[in-house]
Scaffold this active site. Structure first.
Site, PDB file in Angstrom:
ATOM      1  N   PHE A   5       0.808  -1.223   0.000  1.00 24.06           N
ATOM      2  CA  PHE A   5       0.000   0.000   0.000  1.00 24.06           C
ATOM      3  C   PHE A   5       0.833   1.262   0.000  1.00 24.06           C
ATOM      4  CE2 PHE A   5       0.989  -0.340   4.494  1.00 24.06           C
ATOM      5  CZ  PHE A   5       1.150   0.974   4.885  1.00 24.06           C
TER       6      PHE A   5
ATOM      7  N   LYS B 257      -1.243  -7.365  -8.818  1.00 21.23           N
ATOM      8  CA  LYS B 257      -2.158  -7.467  -7.686  1.00 21.23           C
ATOM      9  C   LYS B 257      -1.743  -6.373  -6.698  1.00 21.23           C
ATOM     10  CE  LYS B 257      -2.917  -8.501  -3.964  1.00 21.23           C
ATOM     11  NZ  LYS B 257      -3.452  -7.641  -2.832  1.00 21.23           N
TER      12      LYS B 257
ATOM     13  N   GLU C  89      -5.169  -3.784  -1.613  1.00 20.36           N
ATOM     14  CA  GLU C  89      -6.594  -3.469  -1.601  1.00 20.36           C
ATOM     15  C   GLU C  89      -6.910  -2.220  -0.787  1.00 20.36           C
ATOM     16  OE1 GLU C  89      -5.877  -6.962   1.290  1.00 20.36           O
ATOM     17  OE2 GLU C  89      -5.007  -6.105  -0.532  1.00 20.36           O
ATOM     18  N   ARG C  90      -5.908  -1.663  -0.097  1.00 24.34           N
ATOM     19  CA  ARG C  90      -6.140  -0.446   0.683  1.00 24.34           C
ATOM     20  C   ARG C  90      -6.164   0.802  -0.199  1.00 24.34           C
ATOM     21  NH1 ARG C  90      -1.853  -1.597   5.625  1.00 24.34           N
ATOM     22  NH2 ARG C  90      -2.726  -3.601   6.298  1.00 24.34           N
TER      23      ARG C  90
ATOM     24  N   SER D  80       6.050  -7.003   3.756  1.00 20.23           N
ATOM     25  CA  SER D  80       6.664  -7.380   5.028  1.00 20.23           C
ATOM     26  C   SER D  80       7.482  -8.655   4.868  1.00 20.23           C
ATOM     27  CB  SER D  80       5.589  -7.584   6.091  1.00 20.23           C
ATOM     28  OG  SER D  80       4.818  -8.742   5.802  1.00 20.23           O
TER      29      SER D  80
ATOM     30  N   CYS E 250       9.540   1.638   3.315  1.00 23.04           N
ATOM     31  CA  CYS E 250      10.503   0.595   3.659  1.00 23.04           C
ATOM     32  C   CYS E 250      11.910   1.162   3.780  1.00 23.04           C
ATOM     33  CB  CYS E 250      10.463  -0.527   2.629  1.00 23.04           C
ATOM     34  SG  CYS E 250      10.980  -0.041   0.981  1.00 23.04           S
TER      35      CYS E 250
ATOM     36  N   GLU F 296       9.498  -3.445  13.128  1.00 23.43           N
ATOM     37  CA  GLU F 296       9.279  -2.456  12.078  1.00 23.43           C
ATOM     38  C   GLU F 296       7.928  -1.783  12.353  1.00 23.43           C
ATOM     39  OE1 GLU F 296       9.471  -2.062   7.211  1.00 23.43           O
ATOM     40  OE2 GLU F 296       8.700  -3.918   8.087  1.00 23.43           O
TER      41      GLU F 296
END
Length: 498
Positions: free
Chosen positions: A149, A173, A176-177, A226, A281, A382
């Protein structure tokens, strides 16, 4: 209520299922759309479209493919503001920050425009009498990208321009957020002249992910997210015979030596820690203060943290927007409370921030924690939020030891005026991307992006030369063209160049 659909074979489609998920505006906390959640049937439809398109796209000329990239790049420039506002409305980051990620993603498109030079093979004349050797690279087929996201435009742009320009077809893909950016990019590709089926978007959650990882028609999968999910993606996709790029999490340290310009260092560390609400990140989440630099650094960082302007991402003057979800807001604020319980000094407390007119937004302010140890949760986890932890050490070598003991090895930075210290740091530190007086050392598109240790699962960094290697495979051709009257005897011994 808007419904965000899949993009398959050049057009929007509801897909096979009926499940949806809400998409929120993080600045208001209000639901603004529904996104369809695809599964195996939708992935299969996308694979069929991409497979059919591959038959012709892979045989198209390099000139044709790069021309589409040139057109696509120009459309990204022309629609940068519109795409930036789409990203801001669903992610929460400022419009300027969103435009920045589009610019960095566009650099990969520009790299893809120049693949004619990068894809040149080698030729060796007369390796044996009358024998020549040459090599070239060919596309894999249908490939997929699963993206996070936090960069709904940039991270996918690290993948699909190189994959498509090298002759592959692509299924994305997205998260979805914040799914709308992916469909907007798909429409730009169509306007750029990309044939239907070459670029597809399937929205969804774990069902869609698992279908991509196991579908026999997909040759390779790229993932950014992640570390636990990166490990899962790598394990599942490789078990099903696919190439995998799997980039995981990070805990990025910025080391500040006593000879550094503290004002300069604090300026850049503040931006690196709190930009995009820390949801990067490559965000600076730990400042390692060496020796006598510590007290002065904390004072300057405190002042600058309190000066950060927090507000809606589309509001002029805002420097930091909300977090992406209510759950993220609660997780980050709980982490600050846990740090205080474990003995950290909360120098700046961003919890409980309310923005006038946006009281239901997912806001939290910058938090600054001092006297953090490597045993505390605020250091080990994190947090993916606007929390900067200060770890104090006595020497540069101790700072290097702290970084090398951390499970992650994505990015790191050193602030110093000493060339010897910088050279020692960059040679000894076990991290993939290093900045010297640069807080967020994201490489340019013609280098590759990737960390060490738990920040990269497997051995395939993303974009740049490694991206070319990942999305193609080599062939080596050995040829002989004897004259019609020439007689060449065949030998039963293993062939040599004699």
């Amino acid at each position: 209520m808007t419904t965000i659909e899949h993009w398959i074979n050049g057009s929007l489609t509801q897909g096979a299922g009926t499940a949806t998920q809400p998409v929120f505006n993080p600045a208001t906390g209000a639901e603004q759309a529904q996104v369809v959640l695809g599964g195996g049937a939708d992935v299969d439809a996308a694979v069929q479209a991409a497979s059919a398109a591959f038959e012709t796209w892979s045989e198209s000329s390099l000139t044709q493919r790069t021309q589409v990239m040139f057109n696509f790049r120009q459309l990204l420039v022309e629609h940068e503001e519109e795409l930036g506002r789409i990203i801001s409305a669903e992610h929460g980051k400022t419009v300027d920050d969103a435009r920045g990620e589009i610019t960095r993603g566009r650099e990969v498109v520009e790299f893809a425009c120049g693949l004619g030079d990068v894809l040149k093979g080698a030729f060796s004349d007369q390796v044996s009498r009358g024998v020549d050797v040459h090599n070239f690279r060919q596309p894999l087929g249908v490939v997929a990208g699963i993206t996070p996201f936090n960069f709904p435009a940039m991270v996918p742009l690290w993948m699909h321009p190189i994959a498509i320009a090298t002759g592959n077809t692509f299924i994305l893909k997205p998260s979805e957020r914040d799914p709308s950016a992916a469909n907007f990019v798909a429409d730009l590709y169509k306007k750029a002249g990309l044939p239907d089926g070459v670029f597809n978007v399937v929205h969804g959650g774990k069902d869609a992910v698992d279908a991509l990882l196991t579908h026999p028609g997909i040759q390779a999968v790229s993932f950014v997210g992640s570390t636990p999910i990166a490990k899962y993606v790598h394990e599942q996709a490789t078990a099903h015979g696919k190439r995998v790029q799997a980039l995981g999490g990070a805990k990025n340290h910025a080391v500040v030596l006593p000879d550094a310009d503290l004002e300069f260092a604090a300026n850049h560390i503040t931006a690196g820690a709190y930009g995009s609400a820390g949801e990067r990140c490559m965000a600076v989440s730990v400042a390692v203060a060496v020796g006598e630099a510590a007290d002065g650094l904390v004072k300057v960082l405190e002042r600058k943290a309190r000066e950060v302007r927090v507000g809606p991402g589309d509001q002029p003057g805002t420097e930091m927007g909300p977090l992406v979800t209510k759950a993220a807001q609660e997780r980050v604020e709980n982490a600050v409370g846990t740090a205080a319980t474990q003995g950290a000094t909360v120098v700046v407390d961003g919890r409980g921030l309310k923005i006038e007119g946006h009281e239901d937004g997912f806001f939290t302010g910058p938090s600054l924690l001092d006297h953090v140890t490597t045993e505390m949760q605020a250091y080990k986890e994190e947090l993916f939020g606007p929390v900067l932890a200060i770890v104090r050490v006595d020497s540069l070598d101790q700072a290097i030891d702290v970084i090398n003991a951390n499970r992650y090895g994505n990015g790191t930075a050193l602030f110093t005026s000493s060339g010897e210290s910088a050279r020692r740091f960059q040679r000894k530190v076990k991290v993939g991307m290093i900045g010297v007086n640069v807080p967020v050392p994201v490489p340019m598109s013609y280098y590759s992006f990737g960390g060490w240790k738990d920040s990269l699962i497997g051995d395939s960094p993303i974009h740049g030369p490694e991206g070319i290697r990942f999305y193609t495979r080599p062939k080596v051709v050995t040829t002989r063209w004897p004259q019609p009257t020439q007689q060449i005897s065949a030998g039963f011994n293993f062939p040599t160049s004699n």
